[in-house]
Write an enzyme that holds these catalytic residues in place. Structure first.
Site, mmCIF file in Angstrom:
data_model
loop_
_atom_site.group_PDB
_atom_site.id
_atom_site.type_symbol
_atom_site.label_atom_id
_atom_site.label_comp_id
_atom_site.label_asym_id
_atom_site.label_seq_id
_atom_site.Cartn_x
_atom_site.Cartn_y
_atom_site.Cartn_z
ATOM 1 N N CYS A 99 -1.804 10.305 -6.933
ATOM 2 C CA CYS A 99 -1.229 9.798 -8.343
ATOM 3 C C CYS A 99 -1.914 10.437 -9.612
ATOM 4 O O CYS A 99 -1.414 10.457 -10.557
ATOM 5 C CB CYS A 99 -0.826 8.468 -8.442
ATOM 6 S SG CYS A 99 -2.604 7.592 -8.203
ATOM 7 N N SER A 119 5.150 4.405 -5.945
ATOM 8 C CA SER A 119 5.851 5.064 -7.113
ATOM 9 C C SER A 119 6.336 4.211 -8.448
ATOM 10 O O SER A 119 6.489 3.006 -8.106
ATOM 11 C CB SER A 119 7.328 5.753 -6.388
ATOM 12 O OG SER A 119 8.173 4.720 -6.241
ATOM 13 N N THR A 149 9.772 2.210 -7.396
ATOM 14 C CA THR A 149 9.416 1.087 -6.595
ATOM 15 C C THR A 149 8.695 -0.012 -7.224
ATOM 16 O O THR A 149 9.004 -0.975 -7.209
ATOM 17 C CB THR A 149 8.893 1.413 -5.170
ATOM 18 O OG1 THR A 149 9.548 2.383 -4.547
ATOM 19 C CG2 THR A 149 8.638 0.195 -4.377
ATOM 20 N N TRP A 189 1.184 5.593 0.912
ATOM 21 C CA TRP A 189 0.784 6.317 2.191
ATOM 22 C C TRP A 189 -0.238 7.352 2.038
ATOM 23 O O TRP A 189 -0.478 8.082 2.985
ATOM 24 C CB TRP A 189 2.269 6.629 2.782
ATOM 25 C CG TRP A 189 3.246 7.641 1.808
ATOM 26 C CD1 TRP A 189 4.507 7.009 1.651
ATOM 27 C CD2 TRP A 189 3.114 8.878 1.256
ATOM 28 N NE1 TRP A 189 5.149 8.029 0.887
ATOM 29 C CE2 TRP A 189 4.320 8.997 0.673
ATOM 30 C CE3 TRP A 189 1.918 9.941 1.272
ATOM 31 C CZ2 TRP A 189 4.207 10.202 -0.329
ATOM 32 C CZ3 TRP A 189 2.277 10.938 0.500
ATOM 33 C CH2 TRP A 189 3.254 11.078 -0.270
ATOM 34 N N TYR A 217 11.578 -8.837 -8.677
ATOM 35 C CA TYR A 217 11.318 -9.446 -7.742
ATOM 36 C C TYR A 217 10.685 -10.638 -8.164
ATOM 37 O O TYR A 217 10.939 -12.235 -7.797
ATOM 38 C CB TYR A 217 10.621 -9.170 -6.504
ATOM 39 C CG TYR A 217 11.236 -7.893 -5.769
ATOM 40 C CD1 TYR A 217 12.616 -7.570 -5.694
ATOM 41 C CD2 TYR A 217 10.556 -6.841 -5.023
ATOM 42 C CE1 TYR A 217 13.129 -6.546 -5.312
ATOM 43 C CE2 TYR A 217 11.044 -5.775 -4.381
ATOM 44 C CZ TYR A 217 12.367 -5.546 -4.562
ATOM 45 O OH TYR A 217 13.101 -4.556 -3.935
ATOM 46 N N GLU A 224 7.391 13.844 -11.364
ATOM 47 C CA GLU A 224 5.918 13.729 -10.354
ATOM 48 C C GLU A 224 6.495 14.540 -9.104
ATOM 49 O O GLU A 224 7.347 13.720 -8.396
ATOM 50 C CB GLU A 224 5.543 12.149 -10.198
ATOM 51 C CG GLU A 224 4.413 12.248 -9.294
ATOM 52 C CD GLU A 224 3.771 10.827 -9.249
ATOM 53 O OE1 GLU A 224 2.401 10.720 -9.093
ATOM 54 O OE2 GLU A 224 4.779 9.961 -8.836
ATOM 55 N N LEU A 261 0.798 -1.168 0.114
ATOM 56 C CA LEU A 261 0.024 -0.245 0.046
ATOM 57 C C LEU A 261 0.814 1.143 -0.068
ATOM 58 O O LEU A 261 2.067 1.420 0.646
ATOM 59 C CB LEU A 261 -0.910 -0.007 1.313
ATOM 60 C CG LEU A 261 -1.750 -1.172 1.475
ATOM 61 C CD1 LEU A 261 -2.584 -1.081 2.705
ATOM 62 C CD2 LEU A 261 -2.672 -1.571 0.392
ATOM 63 N N LYS A 292 1.320 -5.247 3.266
ATOM 64 C CA LYS A 292 2.207 -4.185 3.784
ATOM 65 C C LYS A 292 1.809 -2.935 3.644
ATOM 66 O O LYS A 292 1.890 -2.297 2.536
ATOM 67 C CB LYS A 292 3.463 -4.438 3.044
ATOM 68 C CG LYS A 292 4.600 -3.604 3.536
ATOM 69 C CD LYS A 292 5.561 -3.201 2.688
ATOM 70 C CE LYS A 292 6.532 -2.186 3.338
ATOM 71 N NZ LYS A 292 6.190 -1.020 3.720
ATOM 72 N N GLU A 331 0.160 0.062 -9.993
ATOM 73 C CA GLU A 331 -0.381 1.115 -9.999
ATOM 74 C C GLU A 331 0.263 2.324 -9.609
ATOM 75 O O GLU A 331 0.620 2.279 -8.392
ATOM 76 C CB GLU A 331 -1.941 1.144 -9.316
ATOM 77 C CG GLU A 331 -2.895 2.317 -9.735
ATOM 78 C CD GLU A 331 -2.420 3.644 -9.053
ATOM 79 O OE1 GLU A 331 -1.922 4.412 -9.612
ATOM 80 O OE2 GLU A 331 -2.733 3.912 -8.043
#
Length: 498
Positions: free
Chosen positions: A302, A245, A248, A167, A255, A392, A165, A191, A267
């Site tokens: 966003c 972001s 990330t 913030w 991964y 951004e 998630l 998370k 997203e």
């Protein structure tokens, strides 16, 4: 339910029972390491509480319990109407605790209590209820096979899901993800962002009270390296849905590739254009939409309208009206219901936004920043190549770009690595439709700012999104697998297989 006074909200905040542990297998527990991290009220700098700082061992334990819950069918094989009933009970409990959750969200994130009370909590309830009601209304299919065969196309829950998630909308983004994931029958490991973990933990507690079985909803607070990456790499997780972001988000693709090739839905960021053409009607209304799009949630959104692409013939008048509306977006204490813009989420993010403000050479409106708060700011940039027009910022900063015609406006709108949202203001219906189709973005609004609603899919093109959509019935697709069941009805002995 009407709004309270600032003093009343502060009284509620002072008496909140804040969660401190991870929520795994139906209850709160400390991190296995015993470590904690502080969560801070960004408006005051005061420490709210210390929360379990989980690590790889806690992720392993949460995934183990989520897998047990999924495989034994306590949720995944529960009758759809029973799953719906549990989620409806959760909605009722959130409603009962709405004010507590709103205050908790505000003090943890810096968001205004006005937005938390009127948008975030009500929309969270609506989202969960919508997906709950969809559980027993989504049908499987039978393909048009021959008379000698039946081909069933069925949906099955994908398994154990990792939900990461952001913030900026902690509670609402939790709902956007657990709504369809739980509706599909998945078990989840959440998370939350380290800056804003409180409401996710509280909702997990309420879900358990509503009757959600142990191990189905687990919330593991902690850092990106300690929790986020282990979720992305975990061999026991079948799918990850991430909001945050672009930098990330891309890591989760790596991964996945380096572990079990789990499905990934991203997203991510946006640099969203608001195009205002010379024939736009009612510029005062246009200005109100542009201001709302740029400064709502302090620009920490966003889908924020961060680029104003305006025709030169209406630019001066529109900016005058924007200045008028921006005056009403006052900066102040988040728990004051009269405040429209609260604190940025953290000192680090505040410093980042201030760094962008320092690059602004032509500030038209605002530009002041102090102790975690940034006022509504409008800057004019020389073109779309300017840093403020390309990167951004994720703060209350609107960059203005002047154009001479429709084709130039569309070209500039598309000249970005992002493609999440856009808006176009024009009185010409053909131009509006042509523009909406030409803009490469997941959501395009005409003569308004918005993101659609729970019935419309939300996600982006290019580096704004990957793999699926949040919201609407399409959100269920990412949490399910399609299976074909082929049934042979022939009786001909000659075709029998020995």
């Amino acid at each position: 339910m009407g709004l309270l006074t600032k003093d009343e909200y502060e009284s509620i905040a002072a008496h909140l029972d804040l969660p401190t542990g991870a929520f795994i297998d139906g209850g709160y527990r400390p991190a296995i390491s015993g470590q904690v991290f502080e969560t801070v009220n960004p408006a005051t700098g005061a420490v709210l509480t210390s929360i379990a700082a989980c690590g790889v061992e806690d992720v392993d334990f949460a995934v183990e319990k989520a897998r047990e819950a999924f495989e034994d069918g306590r949720w995944s094989k529960m009758h759809p109407s029973e799953r719906k009933d549990v989620l409806i009970r959760l909605c009722k409990l959130i409603t009962r605790n709405a004010r507590e959750l709103a205050v908790m969200e505000s003090i943890d994130s810096g968001k205004t209590i006005y937005d938390c009370e009127t948008v975030d909590v009500p929309e969270t309830i609506h989202c969960l209820k919508w997906h709950a009601e969809a559980i027993d209304k989504i049908y499987d299919q039978v393909s048009p096979a021959s008379d000698d065969h039946i081909a069933m196309v069925v949906r099955e829950p994908i398994g154990v899901v990792g939900l990461v998630l952001p913030w900026n909308f902690p509670l609402l983004m939790l709902a956007w993800k657990i709504g369809p994931a739980l509706a599909a029958g998945c078990s989840v490991v959440v998370k939350p962002a380290t800056e804003t973990s409180l409401t996710a933990l509280k909702v997990a507690e309420l879900a358990s009270e509503a009757g959600l079985p142990r191990g189905v909803l687990n919330v593991v607070p902690g850092g990106a390296a300690e929790v986020g990456e282990p979720i992305g790499r975990h061999m026991g997780i079948d799918m990850v849905s991430f909001t945050g972001s672009t930098v990330t988000g891309k890591k989760f693709l790596n991964y996945s590739a380096e572990s079990n090739a789990k499905e990934v839905v991203l997203e991510m960021g946006g640099k969203n254009p608001a195009i205002v053409m010379d024939d736009a009607e009612n510029l005062d209304r246009v200005a109100a939409h542009v201001v709302n799009g740029a400064f709502w949630n302090m620009g920490e959104n966003c889908s924020a309208s961060s680029r104003l692409i305006v025709h030169k013939d209406v630019k001066a008048e529109l900016l005058e009206r924007i200045a008028h509306h921006a005056k009403h977006w006052n900066v102040g204490e988040p728990l004051d219901p009269e405040t429209r813009m609260g604190a940025l989420v953290s000192e680090g993010h505040y410093n980042k936004v201030c760094g962008y403000l320092e690059q602004a050479e032509n500030v038209l409106i605002g530009g002041k920043a102090e102790k975690g708060f940034v006022e509504a700011t409008v800057v004019e940039v020389p073109g779309n190549d300017a840093t403020l027009a390309r990167e951004e910022i994720f703060g209350p900063v609107l960059s203005v770009i002047e154009v001479s015609g429709f084709d130039e406006a569309i070209s500039i709108a598309n000249d970005t690595e992002y493609g999440l949202c856009a808006s176009i203001f024009t009185a010409n219906a053909k131009r509006a439709i042509r523009g909406a189709r030409a803009i490469r973005a997941g959501t395009v609004t005409v003569n308004s700012f918005g993101e659609g609603d729970i019935t419309t899919p939300f996600g982006g093109y290019k580096q704004s999104g990957f793999g699926g959509r949040d919201n609407s019935v399409h959100a269920h697709d990412q949490y399910t697998q399609l299976k074909t069941i082929w049934i042979d009805l022939t009786d001909d002995e000659d075709e029998a297989v020995d």
